[in-house]
Design a protein around this motif. Structure first.
Motif, PDB file in Angstrom:
ATOM      1  N   HIS A 186      54.082 -13.905 104.223  1.00  0.00           N
ATOM      2  CA  HIS A 186      52.951 -14.834 104.141  1.00  0.00           C
ATOM      3  C   HIS A 186      52.614 -15.054 102.676  1.00  0.00           C
ATOM      4  CE1 HIS A 186      51.862 -14.981 108.321  1.00  0.00           C
ATOM      5  NE2 HIS A 186      51.890 -13.667 108.410  1.00  0.00           N
ATOM      6  N   ASP A 187      52.304 -16.276 102.306  1.00  0.00           N
ATOM      7  CA  ASP A 187      51.848 -16.530 100.940  1.00  0.00           C
ATOM      8  C   ASP A 187      50.430 -17.054 101.016  1.00  0.00           C
ATOM      9  OD1 ASP A 187      51.806 -16.692  98.250  1.00  0.00           O
ATOM     10  OD2 ASP A 187      53.349 -18.218  98.064  1.00  0.00           O
ATOM     11  N   GLY A 188      49.573 -16.510 100.188  1.00  0.00           N
ATOM     12  CA  GLY A 188      48.184 -16.961 100.184  1.00  0.00           C
ATOM     13  C   GLY A 188      47.248 -16.010 100.892  1.00  0.00           C
ATOM     14  N   VAL A 189      47.773 -14.877 101.378  1.00  0.00           N
ATOM     15  CA  VAL A 189      46.914 -13.908 102.076  1.00  0.00           C
ATOM     16  C   VAL A 189      45.784 -13.460 101.168  1.00  0.00           C
ATOM     17  CG1 VAL A 189      46.832 -11.647 103.186  1.00  0.00           C
ATOM     18  CG2 VAL A 189      48.917 -13.011 103.315  1.00  0.00           C
ATOM     19  N   SER A 190      46.130 -13.147  99.909  1.00  0.00           N
ATOM     20  CA  SER A 190      45.112 -12.562  99.050  1.00  0.00           C
ATOM     21  C   SER A 190      44.621 -13.552  98.004  1.00  0.00           C
ATOM     22  CB  SER A 190      45.657 -11.306  98.385  1.00  0.00           C
ATOM     23  OG  SER A 190      46.854 -11.615  97.714  1.00  0.00           O
ATOM     24  N   ARG A 242      53.489  -5.617 100.675  1.00  0.00           N
ATOM     25  CA  ARG A 242      52.885  -5.919 101.985  1.00  0.00           C
ATOM     26  C   ARG A 242      53.917  -5.729 103.094  1.00  0.00           C
ATOM     27  NH1 ARG A 242      47.967  -8.213 101.789  1.00  0.00           N
ATOM     28  NH2 ARG A 242      47.309  -9.089  99.804  1.00  0.00           N
ATOM     29  N   HIS A 297      54.664  -6.551  93.602  1.00  0.00           N
ATOM     30  CA  HIS A 297      54.234  -7.869  93.117  1.00  0.00           C
ATOM     31  C   HIS A 297      52.721  -8.056  93.234  1.00  0.00           C
ATOM     32  CE1 HIS A 297      54.678 -12.151  92.208  1.00  0.00           C
ATOM     33  NE2 HIS A 297      53.955 -12.440  93.273  1.00  0.00           N
ATOM     34  N   ILE A 298      52.151  -7.703  94.388  1.00  0.00           N
ATOM     35  CA  ILE A 298      50.721  -8.033  94.556  1.00  0.00           C
ATOM     36  C   ILE A 298      49.826  -7.184  93.660  1.00  0.00           C
ATOM     37  CG2 ILE A 298      51.036  -8.879  96.934  1.00  0.00           C
ATOM     38  CD1 ILE A 298      49.297  -6.418  97.806  1.00  0.00           C
ATOM     39  N   ALA A 301      50.300  -8.499  90.020  1.00  0.00           N
ATOM     40  CA  ALA A 301      49.706  -9.829  89.824  1.00  0.00           C
ATOM     41  C   ALA A 301      48.181  -9.792  89.869  1.00  0.00           C
ATOM     42  CB  ALA A 301      50.236 -10.782  90.888  1.00  0.00           C
ATOM     43  N   ASN A 302      47.621  -8.695  90.342  1.00  0.00           N
ATOM     44  CA  ASN A 302      46.163  -8.568  90.437  1.00  0.00           C
ATOM     45  C   ASN A 302      45.840  -7.091  90.307  1.00  0.00           C
ATOM     46  OD1 ASN A 302      43.464  -8.672  91.000  1.00  0.00           O
ATOM     47  ND2 ASN A 302      43.684  -9.430  93.096  1.00  0.00           N
ATOM     48  N   ARG A 305      41.354  -6.202  90.661  1.00  0.00           N
ATOM     49  CA  ARG A 305      40.636  -6.641  91.866  1.00  0.00           C
ATOM     50  C   ARG A 305      39.131  -6.648  91.625  1.00  0.00           C
ATOM     51  NH1 ARG A 305      44.436  -7.360  95.526  1.00  0.00           N
ATOM     52  NH2 ARG A 305      46.413  -6.673  94.728  1.00  0.00           N
ATOM     53  N   ARG A 318      45.680 -19.740  93.630  1.00  0.00           N
ATOM     54  CA  ARG A 318      47.054 -20.239  93.809  1.00  0.00           C
ATOM     55  C   ARG A 318      47.107 -21.307  94.894  1.00  0.00           C
ATOM     56  NH1 ARG A 318      50.095 -15.914  95.919  1.00  0.00           N
ATOM     57  NH2 ARG A 318      48.115 -15.078  96.624  1.00  0.00           N
ATOM     58  N   LEU A 336      59.794 -22.083  94.795  1.00  0.00           N
ATOM     59  CA  LEU A 336      58.359 -22.309  94.962  1.00  0.00           C
ATOM     60  C   LEU A 336      57.828 -23.106  93.780  1.00  0.00           C
ATOM     61  CD1 LEU A 336      55.596 -21.501  96.401  1.00  0.00           C
ATOM     62  CD2 LEU A 336      55.502 -19.616  94.774  1.00  0.00           C
ATOM     63  N   PHE A 338      55.096 -23.102  92.062  1.00  0.00           N
ATOM     64  CA  PHE A 338      53.899 -22.276  91.872  1.00  0.00           C
ATOM     65  C   PHE A 338      52.869 -23.142  91.145  1.00  0.00           C
ATOM     66  CE2 PHE A 338      51.208 -19.694  89.236  1.00  0.00           C
ATOM     67  CZ  PHE A 338      50.855 -18.630  90.037  1.00  0.00           C
TER      68      PHE A 338
HETATM   69  C1  HEM Z   1      55.798 -16.873  88.818  1.00  0.00           C
HETATM   70  C2  HEM Z   1      54.589 -16.720  88.865  1.00  0.00           C
HETATM   71  C3  HEM Z   1      53.821 -15.995  89.941  1.00  0.00           C
HETATM   72  C4  HEM Z   1      52.583 -15.490  89.770  1.00  0.00           C
HETATM   73  C5  HEM Z   1      51.755 -15.561  88.499  1.00  0.00           C
HETATM   74  C6  HEM Z   1      52.176 -14.921  91.036  1.00  0.00           C
HETATM   75  C7  HEM Z   1      50.936 -14.379  91.277  1.00  0.00           C
HETATM   76  C8  HEM Z   1      50.506 -13.855  92.473  1.00  0.00           C
HETATM   77  C9  HEM Z   1      49.173 -13.385  92.739  1.00  0.00           C
HETATM   78  C10 HEM Z   1      47.996 -13.431  91.758  1.00  0.00           C
HETATM   79  C11 HEM Z   1      49.161 -12.886  93.994  1.00  0.00           C
HETATM   80  C12 HEM Z   1      47.949 -12.287  94.713  1.00  0.00           C
HETATM   81  C13 HEM Z   1      47.921 -10.806  94.548  1.00  0.00           C
HETATM   82  C14 HEM Z   1      46.670 -10.224  95.172  1.00  0.00           C
HETATM   83  O1  HEM Z   1      45.578 -10.647  94.800  1.00  0.00           O
HETATM   84  O2  HEM Z   1      46.785  -9.379  96.051  1.00  0.00           O
HETATM   85  C15 HEM Z   1      50.478 -13.067  94.544  1.00  0.00           C
HETATM   86  C16 HEM Z   1      50.851 -12.706  95.816  1.00  0.00           C
HETATM   87  C17 HEM Z   1      52.054 -13.028  96.374  1.00  0.00           C
HETATM   88  N1  HEM Z   1      53.065 -13.757  95.776  1.00  0.00           N
HETATM   89 FE1  HEM Z   1      53.160 -14.329  93.850  1.00  0.00          FE
HETATM   90  N2  HEM Z   1      53.167 -15.058  91.939  1.00  0.00           N
HETATM   91  C18 HEM Z   1      54.200 -15.729  91.334  1.00  0.00           C
HETATM   92  C19 HEM Z   1      55.370 -16.130  91.917  1.00  0.00           C
HETATM   93  C20 HEM Z   1      55.682 -15.943  93.232  1.00  0.00           C
HETATM   94  C21 HEM Z   1      56.854 -16.471  93.893  1.00  0.00           C
HETATM   95  C22 HEM Z   1      57.872 -17.407  93.248  1.00  0.00           C
HETATM   96  C23 HEM Z   1      56.812 -16.023  95.182  1.00  0.00           C
HETATM   97  C24 HEM Z   1      57.763 -16.249  96.306  1.00  0.00           C
HETATM   98  C25 HEM Z   1      59.019 -16.439  96.162  1.00  0.00           C
HETATM   99  C26 HEM Z   1      55.618 -15.220  95.338  1.00  0.00           C
HETATM  100  C27 HEM Z   1      55.252 -14.570  96.493  1.00  0.00           C
HETATM  101  C28 HEM Z   1      54.081 -13.896  96.684  1.00  0.00           C
HETATM  102  C29 HEM Z   1      53.733 -13.201  97.901  1.00  0.00           C
HETATM  103  C30 HEM Z   1      54.609 -13.100  99.167  1.00  0.00           C
HETATM  104  C31 HEM Z   1      52.477 -12.648  97.709  1.00  0.00           C
HETATM  105  C32 HEM Z   1      51.723 -11.778  98.721  1.00  0.00           C
HETATM  106  C33 HEM Z   1      50.967 -12.594  99.703  1.00  0.00           C
HETATM  107  C34 HEM Z   1      49.678 -13.073  99.148  1.00  0.00           C
HETATM  108  O3  HEM Z   1      48.909 -12.238  98.713  1.00  0.00           O
HETATM  109  O4  HEM Z   1      49.494 -14.270  99.100  1.00  0.00           O
HETATM  110  N3  HEM Z   1      54.958 -15.196  94.145  1.00  0.00           N
HETATM  111  N4  HEM Z   1      51.281 -13.675  93.595  1.00  0.00           N
END
Ligand code: HEM
Length: 405
Positions: A186-190, A242, A297-298, A301-302, A305, A318, A336, A338
């Motif tokens: 899922h993308d966008g959960v958090s 996740r 990753h999560i 990226a954060n 919190r 996002r 993606l 992004f």
């Molecule tokens: C390249 C720059 C990217 C940045 C700066 C970024 C940033 C983030 C951030 C801020 C979160 C939320 C973390 C949280 O608050 O828990 C997140 C979650 C996530 N990202 Fe990324 N992301 C990037 C690229 C990607 C790409 C290319 C993918 C997929 C191929 C991806 C897949 C996900 C997934 C699956 C989650 C966990 C679900 C969610 O919390 O929405 N991200 N990312």
């Protein structure tokens, strides 16, 4: 419970902070260059014309289908099928262009530069392929027909009115109906809680002309899906942080057969269909103390919190869209688009720059990994990218006051 409405202040349309108005399915990013030697007044007129055509089209009026003969009637289309948003890139503020005397925001710098702009997000083979220009026009709509039609109407007015503008690139995308990205999660959960979104996105006035506006980051990331699919489900979950099926955050790890296995929070409901109050509980998982989960990753990226108004929080909103450029004998060329909105671009620079954040690895994982841990995967490369200032609403168009002195 009815979905939440969020006050979007003076932000332009096309930023979907309200769960009550989710992002529509279609996405098309256009980059537009102002021809060299154009004076500020002519450039301003050109952008005003484009804005006028899109405003009419949004209301259902098509330029070519207006009545021109007696007894005819205008031939309208369905109104409100798309939204449009205008951004200004770093080059717009180049003093040599003499388009504006407004101050360029400090963090709005060109990405096409001799050295790679981000520590661990390399350009795809062949290098920088656009995404950056004087202006960008983000078109979001109910489907690709609505966004494509709007783009072609923009081209028509440029040609018909001999405007000093050139469409330099277009990048298409779409939302998947299961809310998942190509990697299956899922993308966008958090994505920040609705009540905190405006604070994370709205520029507070540095520089003053963008008070009430925001900044857009566009990173078209190619995803190496073949490499991703070579990881086991457990390894994928450890890298993302996740559970793959439910979206639940991981609390820790357990060893099983020489490999580390992910352990999700007990009692976490299946996201993102859970009631909002349950979702909130697991949306922002606390720090776990497990170094493997913390390197996912999560968490990279954060990290903190904290409230989006706290500077060190580096919170961003996002709004990404998947793409499939083509599929052939070599497999799919996909990724993606992004897109994030933030009150200051410094937050994105820090997320992608700090070694303990995403600056340390390409997507997730620990470079100094222990036994049984997945390797930090080289998953992403940049196809195209651009940063833009997105001024607040204004008549006759956002940013009109920037042109000239
Ligand atoms: C390249 C720059 C990217 C940045 C700066 C970024 C940033 C983030 C951030 C801020 C979160 C939320 C973390 C949280 O608050 O828990 C997140 C979650 C996530 N990202 Fe990324 N992301 C990037 C690229 C990607 C790409 C290319 C993918 C997929 C191929 C991806 C897949 C996900 C997934 C699956 C989650 C966990 C679900 C969610 O919390 O929405 N991200 N990312």
């Amino acid at each position: 419970m009815s979905p939440t409405f969020v006050d979007t202040g003076e932000l332009q349309d096309g930023i979907y902070l309200s769960p009550a108005i989710p992002p529509p399915n279609g996405f098309l990013m256009l980059t537009i260059q102002i021809e060299d030697g154009t004076d500020a007044a002519a450039a301003r007129t050109g952008v005003e014309r484009i804005w006028g055509v899109l405003t009419d089209l949004h209301a259902g009026m098509v330029r070519d289908l207006r009545a021109t003969k007696e007894g005819e009637e205008d031939q309208p289309i369905r109104p409100g099928t798309f939204d449009f948003l205008l951004g200004y890139g770093a080059s717009f503020f180049d003093p040599a262009k003499s388009l504006t005397e407004a101050e360029r925001p400090a963090q709005l710098t060109p990405l096409a530069r001799p050295r790679e702009p981000f520590a661990n997000l390399p350009w795809a083979a062949g290098g920088h392929r656009g995404g950056e220009s004087d202006l960008c026009l983000q078109l979001t709509g109910r489907d690709s027909q609505a966004t494509s039609r709007a783009a072609v109407e923009v081209w028509k007015v440029i040609v018909d009115d001999e405007l000093p503008l050139v469409i330099t690139g277009s990048f298409e995308g779409f939302a998947r109906d299961d809310g998942r990205s190509w990697i299956g999660f899922h993308d966008g959960v958090s994505n920040i809680r609705p009540s905190q979104r405006l604070a994370a996105v709205e520029c507070q006035g540095d520089p003053g002309w963008n008070r009430g506006g925001t900044y857009l980051a566009f990173l078209r990331c190619a995803v190496d899906l073949g490499r991703w699919r070579s990881l086991s489900r457990s390894a994928q979950e450890l890298v993302v942080g996740r559970d793959k099926l439910t979206g639940c955050a991981l609390e820790g790890t357990a060893e099983a057969d020489g490999e580390l296995a992910p352990r999700a929070y007990a009692g976490c409901p299946a996201a993102p269909d859970a009631p909002p109050q349950d979702r909130d509980k697991f949306r922002d998982p606390p720090e776990t103390g497990d170094p493997v989960v913390e390197a996912s990753h999560i968490h990279r990226a954060n990290q903190n919190r904290v409230e989006p108004t706290s500077h060190a929080g580096h919170r961003i909103f996002r709004q990404g869209y998947e793409y499939l450029a083509e599929i052939g004998p070599g497999g799919p060329d996909l990724g993606l688009n992004f897109v994030s909105f933030q009150r200051d671009l410094e937050h994105l620079w820090q997320i992608l720059g700090l070694p303990s954040w995403l600056g340390g690895v390409n997507f997730g994982g620990r470079p100094d990994r222990g036994p049984g841990e997945p390797e930090p995967i080289e998953l992403l490369s940049l196809e195209a990218a651009g940063f833009y200032a997105v001024p607040p609403r204004e008549q006759p168009f956002p940013g009109a006051g920037l042109f000239g002195s």
